[in-house]
Design a protein around this motif. Structure first.
Motif, PDB file in Angstrom:
ATOM      1  N   GLY A   1     -23.611 -54.461 107.250  1.00  0.00           N
ATOM      2  CA  GLY A   1     -22.789 -53.940 106.168  1.00  0.00           C
ATOM      3  C   GLY A   1     -21.411 -54.571 106.208  1.00  0.00           C
ATOM      4  O   GLY A   1     -21.038 -55.229 107.183  1.00  0.00           O
ATOM      5  N   SER A   2     -20.647 -54.374 105.178  1.00  0.00           N
ATOM      6  CA  SER A   2     -19.345 -55.012 105.046  1.00  0.00           C
ATOM      7  C   SER A   2     -18.384 -54.650 106.190  1.00  0.00           C
ATOM      8  O   SER A   2     -17.633 -55.505 106.665  1.00  0.00           O
ATOM      9  N   THR A   3     -18.418 -53.414 106.679  1.00  0.00           N
ATOM     10  CA  THR A   3     -17.531 -53.014 107.778  1.00  0.00           C
ATOM     11  C   THR A   3     -17.901 -53.745 109.068  1.00  0.00           C
ATOM     12  O   THR A   3     -17.026 -54.243 109.781  1.00  0.00           O
ATOM     13  N   VAL A   4     -19.201 -53.831 109.357  1.00  0.00           N
ATOM     14  CA  VAL A   4     -19.684 -54.562 110.538  1.00  0.00           C
ATOM     15  C   VAL A   4     -19.301 -56.036 110.418  1.00  0.00           C
ATOM     16  O   VAL A   4     -18.804 -56.644 111.372  1.00  0.00           O
ATOM     17  N   VAL A   5     -19.509 -56.596 109.242  1.00  0.00           N
ATOM     18  CA  VAL A   5     -19.196 -58.004 109.015  1.00  0.00           C
ATOM     19  C   VAL A   5     -17.691 -58.252 109.169  1.00  0.00           C
ATOM     20  O   VAL A   5     -17.284 -59.238 109.788  1.00  0.00           O
TER      21      VAL A   5
ATOM     22  N   PRO B   1      -0.733 -58.232 109.059  1.00  0.00           N
ATOM     23  CA  PRO B   1      -0.476 -56.796 108.894  1.00  0.00           C
ATOM     24  C   PRO B   1       0.754 -56.364 109.684  1.00  0.00           C
ATOM     25  O   PRO B   1       0.983 -56.844 110.791  1.00  0.00           O
ATOM     26  N   LYS B   2       1.529 -55.481 109.077  1.00  0.00           N
ATOM     27  CA  LYS B   2       2.717 -54.963 109.772  1.00  0.00           C
ATOM     28  C   LYS B   2       2.289 -53.943 110.836  1.00  0.00           C
ATOM     29  O   LYS B   2       2.756 -53.983 111.956  1.00  0.00           O
ATOM     30  N   THR B   3       1.400 -53.036 110.452  1.00  0.00           N
ATOM     31  CA  THR B   3       0.930 -51.993 111.366  1.00  0.00           C
ATOM     32  C   THR B   3      -0.597 -51.896 111.273  1.00  0.00           C
ATOM     33  O   THR B   3      -1.215 -52.505 110.389  1.00  0.00           O
ATOM     34  N   LEU B   4      -1.197 -51.088 112.150  1.00  0.00           N
ATOM     35  CA  LEU B   4      -2.648 -50.877 112.118  1.00  0.00           C
ATOM     36  C   LEU B   4      -3.113 -50.289 110.787  1.00  0.00           C
ATOM     37  O   LEU B   4      -4.224 -50.560 110.347  1.00  0.00           O
ATOM     38  N   LYS B   5      -2.243 -49.495 110.151  1.00  0.00           N
ATOM     39  CA  LYS B   5      -2.598 -48.907 108.847  1.00  0.00           C
ATOM     40  C   LYS B   5      -2.815 -49.978 107.781  1.00  0.00           C
ATOM     41  O   LYS B   5      -3.501 -49.751 106.790  1.00  0.00           O
ATOM     42  N   ASP B   6      -2.228 -51.159 107.981  1.00  0.00           N
ATOM     43  CA  ASP B   6      -2.351 -52.245 107.010  1.00  0.00           C
ATOM     44  C   ASP B   6      -3.612 -53.091 107.221  1.00  0.00           C
ATOM     45  O   ASP B   6      -3.862 -54.017 106.454  1.00  0.00           O
ATOM     46  N   VAL B   7      -4.378 -52.793 108.253  1.00  0.00           N
ATOM     47  CA  VAL B   7      -5.594 -53.558 108.542  1.00  0.00           C
ATOM     48  C   VAL B   7      -6.762 -52.913 107.801  1.00  0.00           C
ATOM     49  O   VAL B   7      -7.079 -51.745 108.027  1.00  0.00           O
ATOM     50  N   PRO B   8      -7.406 -53.662 106.908  1.00  0.00           N
ATOM     51  CA  PRO B   8      -8.507 -53.085 106.136  1.00  0.00           C
ATOM     52  C   PRO B   8      -9.791 -52.956 106.968  1.00  0.00           C
ATOM     53  O   PRO B   8      -9.924 -53.602 108.010  1.00  0.00           O
ATOM     54  N   ALA B   9     -10.719 -52.130 106.509  1.00  0.00           N
ATOM     55  CA  ALA B   9     -12.039 -52.007 107.146  1.00  0.00           C
ATOM     56  C   ALA B   9     -12.998 -53.035 106.553  1.00  0.00           C
ATOM     57  O   ALA B   9     -13.946 -53.465 107.208  1.00  0.00           O
ATOM     58  N   THR B  10     -12.732 -53.413 105.301  1.00  0.00           N
ATOM     59  CA  THR B  10     -13.546 -54.420 104.592  1.00  0.00           C
ATOM     60  C   THR B  10     -12.620 -55.197 103.660  1.00  0.00           C
ATOM     61  O   THR B  10     -11.506 -54.759 103.367  1.00  0.00           O
ATOM     62  N   THR B  11     -13.111 -56.338 103.202  1.00  0.00           N
ATOM     63  CA  THR B  11     -12.399 -57.125 102.193  1.00  0.00           C
ATOM     64  C   THR B  11     -13.440 -57.678 101.214  1.00  0.00           C
ATOM     65  O   THR B  11     -14.644 -57.555 101.447  1.00  0.00           O
ATOM     66  N   GLU B  12     -12.969 -58.314 100.162  1.00  0.00           N
ATOM     67  CA  GLU B  12     -13.899 -58.959  99.225  1.00  0.00           C
ATOM     68  C   GLU B  12     -14.754 -59.995  99.940  1.00  0.00           C
ATOM     69  O   GLU B  12     -15.942 -60.141  99.654  1.00  0.00           O
ATOM     70  N   ILE B  13     -14.152 -60.718 100.887  1.00  0.00           N
ATOM     71  CA  ILE B  13     -14.901 -61.749 101.617  1.00  0.00           C
ATOM     72  C   ILE B  13     -15.985 -61.104 102.484  1.00  0.00           C
ATOM     73  O   ILE B  13     -17.127 -61.576 102.495  1.00  0.00           O
ATOM     74  N   SER B  14     -15.652 -60.024 103.190  1.00  0.00           N
ATOM     75  CA  SER B  14     -16.683 -59.371 104.022  1.00  0.00           C
ATOM     76  C   SER B  14     -17.777 -58.761 103.138  1.00  0.00           C
ATOM     77  O   SER B  14     -18.951 -58.773 103.509  1.00  0.00           O
ATOM     78  N   ASP B  15     -17.407 -58.276 101.957  1.00  0.00           N
ATOM     79  CA  ASP B  15     -18.405 -57.761 101.004  1.00  0.00           C
ATOM     80  C   ASP B  15     -19.367 -58.882 100.597  1.00  0.00           C
ATOM     81  O   ASP B  15     -20.585 -58.704 100.601  1.00  0.00           O
ATOM     82  N   THR B  16     -18.800 -60.036 100.258  1.00  0.00           N
ATOM     83  CA  THR B  16     -19.606 -61.188  99.819  1.00  0.00           C
ATOM     84  C   THR B  16     -20.505 -61.696 100.943  1.00  0.00           C
ATOM     85  O   THR B  16     -21.698 -61.944 100.732  1.00  0.00           O
ATOM     86  N   LEU B  17     -19.936 -61.833 102.139  1.00  0.00           N
ATOM     87  CA  LEU B  17     -20.703 -62.315 103.286  1.00  0.00           C
ATOM     88  C   LEU B  17     -21.807 -61.323 103.645  1.00  0.00           C
ATOM     89  O   LEU B  17     -22.953 -61.715 103.895  1.00  0.00           O
ATOM     90  N   SER B  18     -21.491 -60.044 103.642  1.00  0.00           N
ATOM     91  CA  SER B  18     -22.478 -59.008 103.933  1.00  0.00           C
ATOM     92  C   SER B  18     -23.650 -59.078 102.949  1.00  0.00           C
ATOM     93  O   SER B  18     -24.813 -59.054 103.359  1.00  0.00           O
ATOM     94  N   LYS B  19     -23.338 -59.182 101.670  1.00  0.00           N
ATOM     95  CA  LYS B  19     -24.389 -59.276 100.649  1.00  0.00           C
ATOM     96  C   LYS B  19     -25.257 -60.507 100.870  1.00  0.00           C
ATOM     97  O   LYS B  19     -26.485 -60.453 100.745  1.00  0.00           O
TER      98      LYS B  19
END
Length: 185
Positions: free
Chosen positions: A160-164, A131-149
């Motif tokens: 949840g995906s954000t915690v994961v 990421p270039k800046t903090l704004k480019d850092v996501p709260a979740t991704t497809e991988i965190s969604d999959t792992l959370s599920k």
């Protein structure tokens, strides 16, 4: 010359030390992975700073994050934790910690280690998001969604995906140090 860090950690020395020494460094041992799972689950709805400043209290209250002990906590121990002003006294999160310790061990049995299981979601090596800046850092991704599920399907609570995703960052599965952070170089 002063070190340039990710902007989120410049609140104080507690945050800077955590950023410099732990955050984003790959963790492969089950004990540390479990510690971060517990801390991240307690963070749900709160700031990471709150959890970080209570970390040693959590360590003491939860038997040094020993998942084997936590998995067999009695109702008396849970009541004792509910009285501990040094931690977050949320009954659902405390009960979830006991459940998560039990489920953690089930995954260990199935995969040989929890580390093998969780790192399998990123093919065993950190994903560098650059990421270039903090704004480019996501709260979740497809991988965190999959792992959370998957964790939820296996009976984990407060994952949840954000915690994961926060857990994945903390344990170095995701490298989200910003471009000008000294740890990136």
């Amino acid at each position: 010359m002063e070190k340039i860090r990710c902007g989120w950690c410049e609140k104080d020395d507690v945050y800077r030390k955590y950023h410099d020494e732990e955050w984003g460094k790959p963790v492969y041992d089950d004990e540390t992975i479990f510690e971060f799972l517990i801390l991240e689950s307690f963070q749900a709805g709160l700031s990471w700073y709150t959890i970080l400043t209570k970390r040693e209290n959590f360590r003491k209250a939860f038997d040094d994050f020993d998942y084997k002990k936590i998995a067999s906590y009695s109702d008396e121990k849970i009541e004792e934790l509910m009285q501990d002003t040094g931690i977050i006294r949320n009954r659902l999160k405390i009960l979830a910690t006991v459940t998560n310790a039990q489920k953690f061990q089930e995954i260990q049995k199935e995969f040989g280690s929890f580390s093998k299981y969780i790192w399998g979601f990123v093919e065993g090596k950190p994903i560098d998001n650059r990421p270039k800046t903090l704004k480019d850092v996501p709260a979740t991704t497809e991988i965190s969604d999959t792992l959370s599920k998957d964790l939820k399907k296996r009976g984990f609570k407060f994952m949840g995906s954000t915690v994961v995703y926060a857990h994945m960052q903390a344990t170095g599965m995701m490298n989200d140090h910003v471009e000008d952070c000294y740890l990136r170089k």
